[in-house]
Motif scaffolding. Structure first.
Motif, short mmCIF file in Angstrom:
data_model
loop_
_atom_site.label_atom_id
_atom_site.label_comp_id
_atom_site.label_asym_id
_atom_site.label_seq_id
_atom_site.Cartn_x
_atom_site.Cartn_y
_atom_site.Cartn_z
N CYS A 75 0.83 -1.20 0.00
CA CYS A 75 0.00 0.00 0.00
C CYS A 75 0.86 1.26 0.00
O CYS A 75 0.52 2.26 -0.63
CB CYS A 75 -0.94 0.01 1.21
N GLU A 89 -7.58 6.81 -0.47
CA GLU A 89 -7.26 5.55 0.19
C GLU A 89 -8.11 4.40 -0.36
O GLU A 89 -7.63 3.27 -0.46
CB GLU A 89 -7.48 5.70 1.69
N GLN A 93 -6.55 0.88 -1.74
CA GLN A 93 -6.92 -0.44 -1.25
C GLN A 93 -7.51 -1.31 -2.36
O GLN A 93 -7.28 -2.53 -2.41
CB GLN A 93 -7.93 -0.30 -0.10
N ARG A 96 -4.67 -2.54 -4.44
CA ARG A 96 -3.93 -3.56 -3.69
C ARG A 96 -4.66 -4.89 -3.72
O ARG A 96 -4.07 -5.95 -3.97
CB ARG A 96 -3.73 -3.08 -2.25
#
Length: 473
Positions: A75, A89, A93, A96
């Protein structure tokens, strides 16, 4: 004398991050190599058991915490690619998760080639080779890694500082006013979590009446902030639950070790055993995804109750998993005895490998529910600055089960022989069924008395809103 006595290095520190990953991967690599040589009987027979223990310990020390670290480290790399100054964010995520899923999917075909219950040397050497290559590739990328150390996320856990300060003030009376605590922003008289046995740790945050100012007392190692005390109390609050998960790790390790061996030489294609292992790996992911969809819009209190229920359900399924494995092994041994195959370990047993499917699926669901429930519980209980540490400890605690599995097998040595057909694995599973039932009951007791109440909870925002700059004053 240093001001802080750290327990764990800050994961977000670039140098520490690379060192952490290198040490973990090196432990896995060395563990696989040792297990490879023991499988080839390269060591004297009298020392084989010792080297088996060394290999499993190295593996158990290397695996826990690695996944948690890699996710956080990955991350960090993705955030560095986001346009500044605003980093989304959710997008980080999502990227990821997608790349993690692609990597995991690519590993599935390799399982069919690498895994071979009848040829463990091949499995170990190929796994060690893959780990060695990935370790080299990881080190080659050191110059391009980006890792930003942020306030609060790279802090050390002041375990020894809190203990030292509380011991130095052991004879002090508990204060009658919240003003006697150092940096008591919430004006609490009894610091949460309110657990009687941990109350003495509160004394480490008491400001002494002396010629020294609070900052001078802190620099002398005699004073900690309320925030630090709460963090350490939360950590120790988790110990009873972690003990339950050590036992769960034993059950998971036993399943990963003996379930494939049970499937060896059954009356089916050997690749079907690998299929069962893949099903065991996929079932937790599918279940976790479905559960997240269900609880996504629930309020905080309901989510915590769901987390506790997941842990309970995982512990309960562990009892069923051991019981099913016990009865299936009794059935397998009955066929072995009926067909006279006790001394013919290489002969095919006329029994379908799909008899093992329920225990493989139950094992996957057990680990999914209990482990995910524990990690989500940590997310609810602990501030973000501490979650990385605690999640790594979660994995380490479960990983201890690998070592505990060896000890239990040695303690029950009379049940095992050179081949599975001559062993009494059914009695071992029966013992684990009893152990898992006791573990479930104790887990129910701990959660009911310690964790179910909101009284001991420290909100994540409580720590994030506390100024990290104030700690530096």
């Amino acid at each position: 004398m240093p001001k802080h006595f750290p327990c764990l290095p800050p994961i977000s520190c670039p140098g520490c991050a690379i060192t952490f990953a290198f040490a973990r991967q090196l432990g896995l690599f060395q563990g696989l190599l040792v297990l490879y040589f023991t499988a080839l009987h390269k060591f004297p027979e009298s020392k084989t058991d010792i080297f088996n223990i060394i290999g499993v310990v190295l593996f158990a020390m290397g695996e826990p915490g690695l996944k948690t670290f890699l996710k956080a480290f990955f991350c960090d790399q993705l955030r560095a690619q986001e346009p500044k100054p605003y980093v989304k964010e959710d997008r980080v995520q999502a990227r990821r998760r997608m790349r993690w899923l692609v990597a995991w999917s690519c590993s599935l075909p390799a399982v069919f080639y690498v895994f071979s219950p009848s040829n463990w040397p091949k499995t170990f050497i190929i796994s060690a080779s893959i780990m060695g290559v990935t370790l080299i590739l990881f080190l080659l990328g050191i110059r391009v890694y980006r890792c930003k150390e942020s306030a609060g996320h790279g802090r050390r856990l002041p375990i020894f500082s809190v203990f030292k300060a509380s011991l130095l003030k052991w004879k002090l009376d508990y204060p009658t006013s919240p003003n006697h605590f150092f940096r008591n922003d919430e004006n609490q008289l009894c610091l949460s979590p309110r657990i009687k046995i941990l109350r003495r740790l509160d004394k480490s945050a008491i400001v002494e009446s002396s010629n020294l100012s609070p900052e001078e007392q802190r620099n002398a190692g005699r004073l900690c902030t309320v925030r630090e005390v709460k963090e350490i109390k939360l950590l120790f609050k988790m110990i009873p639950l972690w003990i339950n998960f050590v036992v769960l790790g034993l059950l998971v390790s036993t399943g990963d070790t003996f379930f494939p061996e049970q499937g060896n030489n059954l009356n089916d294609d050997a690749d079907l055993c690998t299929v069962l292992l893949i099903i065991r790996s996929i079932s937790p992911i599918i279940l976790g995804f479905l559960l997240k969809l269900v609880v996504r819009n629930w309020d905080t209190k309901t989510k915590k109750q769901a987390q506790i229920l997941k842990i309970w359900a995982g512990m309960m399924l562990s009892v069923f998993c051991c019981a099913v494995a016990w009865r299936v092994e009794v059935h397998r041994l009955n066929i072995v005895n009926k067909e006279g195959l006790q001394y013919k370990p290489d002969d095919v047993i006329p029994m379908s490998i799909f008899w093992l499917a329920p225990q493989f699926i139950l094992l996957g669901l057990t680990q999914a529910l209990a482990s995910d429930g524990l990690n989500e519980f940590v997310t609810y209980e602990f501030p973000e600055s501490t979650q990385k540490y605690v999640k790594s400890i979660n994995e380490f605690v479960i990983g201890i089960g690998s070592f505990l599995n060896i000890l239990c097998v040695h303690a029950n040595g009379s049940l095992f022989s050179d081949t599975l057909n001559l062993s009494r694995l059914d009695k071992y599973y029966k013992t684990l069924t009893v152990v898992s039932f006791i573990n479930f009951c104790s887990c129910f007791l701990f959660i009911s008395t310690i964790y179910a109440s909101n009284e001991g909870r420290v909100a994540v925002d409580e720590f994030l809103q506390t100024s990290d700059a104030a700690d530096a004053v």
